[in-house]
Design a protein around this motif. Structure first.
Motif, mmCIF file in Angstrom:
data_model
loop_
_atom_site.group_PDB
_atom_site.id
_atom_site.type_symbol
_atom_site.label_atom_id
_atom_site.label_comp_id
_atom_site.label_asym_id
_atom_site.label_seq_id
_atom_site.Cartn_x
_atom_site.Cartn_y
_atom_site.Cartn_z
ATOM 1 N N VAL A 117 0.835 -1.205 0.000
ATOM 2 C CA VAL A 117 0.000 0.000 0.000
ATOM 3 C C VAL A 117 0.870 1.255 0.000
ATOM 4 O O VAL A 117 0.575 2.233 -0.702
ATOM 5 N N SER A 118 1.956 1.246 0.750
ATOM 6 C CA SER A 118 2.860 2.399 0.807
ATOM 7 C C SER A 118 3.477 2.684 -0.557
ATOM 8 O O SER A 118 3.528 3.838 -1.001
ATOM 9 N N VAL A 119 3.927 1.632 -1.212
ATOM 10 C CA VAL A 119 4.519 1.804 -2.548
ATOM 11 C C VAL A 119 3.472 2.319 -3.530
ATOM 12 O O VAL A 119 3.744 3.226 -4.334
ATOM 13 N N ALA A 120 2.277 1.771 -3.450
ATOM 14 C CA ALA A 120 1.202 2.213 -4.347
ATOM 15 C C ALA A 120 0.863 3.684 -4.107
ATOM 16 O O ALA A 120 0.654 4.448 -5.067
ATOM 17 N N LEU A 121 0.802 4.091 -2.848
ATOM 18 C CA LEU A 121 0.513 5.495 -2.536
ATOM 19 C C LEU A 121 1.607 6.417 -3.054
ATOM 20 O O LEU A 121 1.328 7.508 -3.585
ATOM 21 N N TYR A 122 2.870 5.981 -2.930
ATOM 22 C CA TYR A 122 3.980 6.811 -3.414
ATOM 23 C C TYR A 122 3.886 7.009 -4.927
ATOM 24 O O TYR A 122 3.981 8.130 -5.427
ATOM 25 N N TYR A 123 3.689 5.918 -5.654
ATOM 26 C CA TYR A 123 3.620 6.044 -7.109
ATOM 27 C C TYR A 123 2.380 6.799 -7.559
ATOM 28 O O TYR A 123 2.420 7.578 -8.519
ATOM 29 N N ALA A 124 1.269 6.609 -6.862
ATOM 30 C CA ALA A 124 0.042 7.340 -7.206
ATOM 31 C C ALA A 124 0.228 8.830 -6.976
ATOM 32 O O ALA A 124 -0.191 9.661 -7.799
ATOM 33 N N SER A 125 0.865 9.194 -5.859
ATOM 34 C CA SER A 125 1.092 10.619 -5.582
ATOM 35 C C SER A 125 2.070 11.220 -6.579
ATOM 36 O O SER A 125 1.894 12.353 -7.027
ATOM 37 N N SER A 126 3.104 10.459 -6.930
ATOM 38 C CA SER A 126 4.074 10.950 -7.909
ATOM 39 C C SER A 126 3.413 11.179 -9.256
ATOM 40 O O SER A 126 3.669 12.181 -9.945
ATOM 41 N N LEU A 127 2.539 10.247 -9.643
ATOM 42 C CA LEU A 127 1.837 10.376 -10.918
ATOM 43 C C LEU A 127 0.924 11.595 -10.927
ATOM 44 O O LEU A 127 0.876 12.350 -11.904
ATOM 45 N N CYS A 128 0.219 11.807 -9.811
ATOM 46 C CA CYS A 128 -0.684 12.963 -9.715
ATOM 47 C C CYS A 128 0.092 14.272 -9.781
ATOM 48 O O CYS A 128 -0.300 15.218 -10.492
ATOM 49 N N LEU A 129 1.200 14.352 -9.027
ATOM 50 C CA LEU A 129 2.000 15.574 -9.015
ATOM 51 C C LEU A 129 2.662 15.807 -10.373
ATOM 52 O O LEU A 129 2.767 16.942 -10.838
ATOM 53 N N TRP A 130 3.103 14.736 -11.021
ATOM 54 C CA TRP A 130 3.692 14.864 -12.361
ATOM 55 C C TRP A 130 2.651 15.357 -13.359
ATOM 56 O O TRP A 130 2.928 16.220 -14.187
ATOM 57 N N SER A 131 1.418 14.815 -13.247
ATOM 58 C CA SER A 131 0.349 15.246 -14.152
ATOM 59 C C SER A 131 0.009 16.708 -13.935
ATOM 60 O O SER A 131 -0.193 17.468 -14.897
ATOM 61 N N ASN A 132 -0.036 17.145 -12.683
ATOM 62 C CA ASN A 132 -0.338 18.557 -12.393
ATOM 63 C C ASN A 132 0.755 19.478 -12.903
ATOM 64 O O ASN A 132 0.489 20.538 -13.476
ATOM 65 N N ASN A 133 2.023 19.071 -12.705
ATOM 66 C CA ASN A 133 3.125 19.888 -13.201
ATOM 67 C C ASN A 133 3.113 19.976 -14.711
ATOM 68 O O ASN A 133 3.358 21.022 -15.304
ATOM 69 N N ASP A 134 2.805 18.830 -15.349
ATOM 70 C CA ASP A 134 2.754 18.801 -16.809
ATOM 71 C C ASP A 134 1.629 19.686 -17.338
ATOM 72 O O ASP A 134 1.786 20.408 -18.317
ATOM 73 N N SER A 135 0.460 19.664 -16.636
ATOM 74 C CA SER A 135 -0.678 20.493 -17.052
ATOM 75 C C SER A 135 -0.371 21.968 -16.877
ATOM 76 O O SER A 135 -0.738 22.806 -17.711
ATOM 77 N N SER A 136 0.340 22.326 -15.801
ATOM 78 C CA SER A 136 0.648 23.735 -15.554
ATOM 79 C C SER A 136 1.617 24.273 -16.597
ATOM 80 O O SER A 136 1.560 25.446 -16.986
ATOM 81 N N LYS A 137 2.526 23.392 -17.072
ATOM 82 C CA LYS A 137 3.456 23.844 -18.119
ATOM 83 C C LYS A 137 2.708 24.149 -19.401
ATOM 84 O O LYS A 137 2.983 25.124 -20.095
ATOM 85 N N HIS A 138 1.734 23.304 -19.727
ATOM 86 C CA HIS A 138 0.941 23.536 -20.939
ATOM 87 C C HIS A 138 0.053 24.765 -20.771
ATOM 88 O O HIS A 138 -0.213 25.472 -21.732
#
Length: 545
Positions: free
Chosen positions: A524-545
């Protein structure tokens, strides 16, 4: 001598699976044991009432008359609700009314015992006061315990609800009933102070005078009748008379309804404990007991008698807020869960969510943190606590937020949607020698593979790796100014979770964290880490666009 004799008899009966004639000494015992047939089960059996001591002729070894001692096993049926502890109390209320009808009632949990013979005198000082008599419903003594280890690692004393908060409520209408160590005026359980509610038969009225011996056939027949499983059908018991039904925390709910009816209560906290009881010696038993309380409190909070709405109309704003504080306490799981995961996951991804150390808002966060913990520290110390006991109390507040508070909220929500149900289960007070030894040494007990421990273990793992990641970044020369508050918060939680880390990695006894809990929590910890990383990466990518 009576106890040892009874112990031998019970063990012999269990071995033989029957009550032989050698253990039946009189006709009443034979009548009672004749009810014990093959169909007699814990949830389905007739009423059993046995007079063990009769104050009219039973004496102790010094020749003094002893008080009445009457065994009552209420009738139960699978087709009739029994309402748990509240139902048992109401049966005792009716049976005692038929037999003696004493005007004052002491309710006591089975693991509590009297520690001060002066307690009844203290109680009578209040109940006999003409200025208080007309509106005083009950006197609550604080729950205090023996066998608590030196630093009270599980916060079993519950100083806030059992000692500190009642002193404040005592300045209003009085403290709430906590289920034990409480003296009731019988009249208070039959309507409000000015308008009594008449029971269905006159023998149950608080004003009824009993003029028959307790062993008379008429008294015993009526006692069996009022203790039967279907006696309460189409009566006011549990709604307008007696202890109230509708919540697993019948003590809290009953006192709440009594206060709404206009009754008052008093808190009596003498230096010498009036009563002492046992405490859970494992973490699972402690949080499981708390989860049951939290579900019961939700039942009150979201009923038609909610303290926020009904209570504010009938008790006033301050008293209703006092009850609401308890009724909605499980919602602490929301901020505790957020602060246990969100800052840590963003720290792992080097994302700042709090003000920088150099910004003025940083000091507001520090002030709120220190102010809140400082007030709690002062409260605990002023009622005789120690620094270590305060530290364990605030640690257990965090642990309960991720265990019993969280699971009670989820379970109540699912039950409200018709998805899940729960069963009433008692807290184990059976003492295991090894568990008792570890408890005495101040070692946490995690030996039960319960889902309650999964969120706690996940939080411990994420906080540890987040803190280590932050330290690595700091010593690598990275700019960590914007992550300062997250580092402080994460380090504080890691410090609180040291017993969890020990149970995961350093212990080899039966109280260590179960392997399956560690495996599940790691995934669960690993899944939460990757899920949070994916969400933050998606938000950063959207803000750049």
């Amino acid at each position: 001598m009576m106890y040892e004799d009874m112990k031998v008899k019970v063990e012999h009966v269990i071995d033989k699976d029957e009550v032989t004639d050698e253990y039946i000494t009189d006709h009443q015992q034979r009548q009672a044991f004749n009810k014990w047939t093959k169909s007699f089960t814990r949830m389905d059996h007739p009423t059993v009432i046995q007079i063990i001591l009769d104050k009219s002729h039973d004496k102790d070894i010094s020749g003094r008359l002893m008080p009445n001692l009457i065994y009552v096993s209420r009738g139960k049926s699978k087709t009739s609700p029994h309402h748990f502890k509240a139902g048992a109390l109401n049966v005792l209320l009716r049976v005692s009314a038929v037999m003696t009808n004493a005007p004052i009632i002491l309710t006591q949990d089975c693991d509590m015992y009297s520690n001060d013979p002066q307690t009844p005198l203290r109680m009578l000082c209040y109940l006999s006061d003409p200025a208080l008599k007309s509106s005083l419903a009950f006197i609550q003594f604080p729950q205090r315990f023996h066998g608590v280890n030196k630093d009270d690692i599980y916060d079993n004393e519950y100083k806030l609800p059992f000692q500190i908060n009642p002193m404040g409520l005592d300045g209003l209408k009085g403290p709430n009933y906590v289920g034990s160590g409480c003296f009731f005026r019988r009249r208070a359980l039959f309507g409000d102070p000015s308008t009594p509610v008449a029971p269905e038969i006159p023998e149950l009225s608080p004003e009824h005078v009993v003029n028959k011996p307790i062993r008379s056939q008429g008294t015993l027949s009526l006692a069996h009748h009022v203790a039967s499983c279907n006696y309460e059908n189409e009566t006011k018991w549990g709604s307008k008379t007696g202890f109230r039904y509708g919540s697993l925390v019948e003590d809290f709910y009953t006192s709440y309804r009594l206060h709404c009816e206009g009754w008052k209560s008093l808190f009596c906290n003498p230096e010498r404990a009036a009563f002492l009881g046992n405490v859970p010696i494992t973490l699972f038993d402690g949080v499981n007991q708390c989860k049951r309380w939290c579900i019961g409190l939700f039942e009150v909070a979201f009923s038609k008698y909610s303290p926020l709405t009904f209570g504010s109309q009938y008790m006033g704003l301050l008293m209703s807020l006092g009850y609401s504080h308890y009724a909605f306490c499980s919602f602490w799981c929301i901020p505790v869960t957020f602060y246990s995961f969100l800052p840590q996951l963003t720290l792992l991804n080097q994302v700042s969510i709090f003000p920088k150390i150099s910004e003025p808002w940083f000091f507001l966060y520090v002030f709120l943190f220190l102010g809140s913990y400082g007030q709690n520290f002062l409260d605990i110390i002023l009622v005789g606590g120690t620094v270590r006991r305060w530290w364990n109390a605030q640690r257990m507040w965090m642990i309960r937020g991720l265990t019993c508070n969280l699971f009670a909220s989820i379970e109540y929500l699912l039950r409200s949607l018709g998805i899940s149900t729960y069963d009433f289960c008692l807290t184990s007070k059976v003492v295991d020698d090894e568990q008792s030894k570890r408890y005495g040494q101040g070692i946490f007990e995690f030996g039960v593979p319960s889902p309650l421990f999964v969120p706690l273990t996940v939080a411990a793992i994420i906080n540890l790796f987040s803190f280590l990641s932050g330290l690595t970044g700091f010593f690598s020369g990275n700019n960590m100014e914007g992550l300062g508050l997250q580092m402080i918060l994460t380090g504080f939680i890691v410090l609180n979770y040291l017993p969890v880390y020990g149970a995961i990695a350093l212990r080899n006894d039966a109280g260590k964290m179960p392997t399956q809990i560690i495996i599940i929590s790691t995934f669960v910890s690993v899944a939460l880490y990757y899920a949070s990383s994916l969400c933050l990466w998606s938000n950063n990518d959207s803000s750049k666009h």
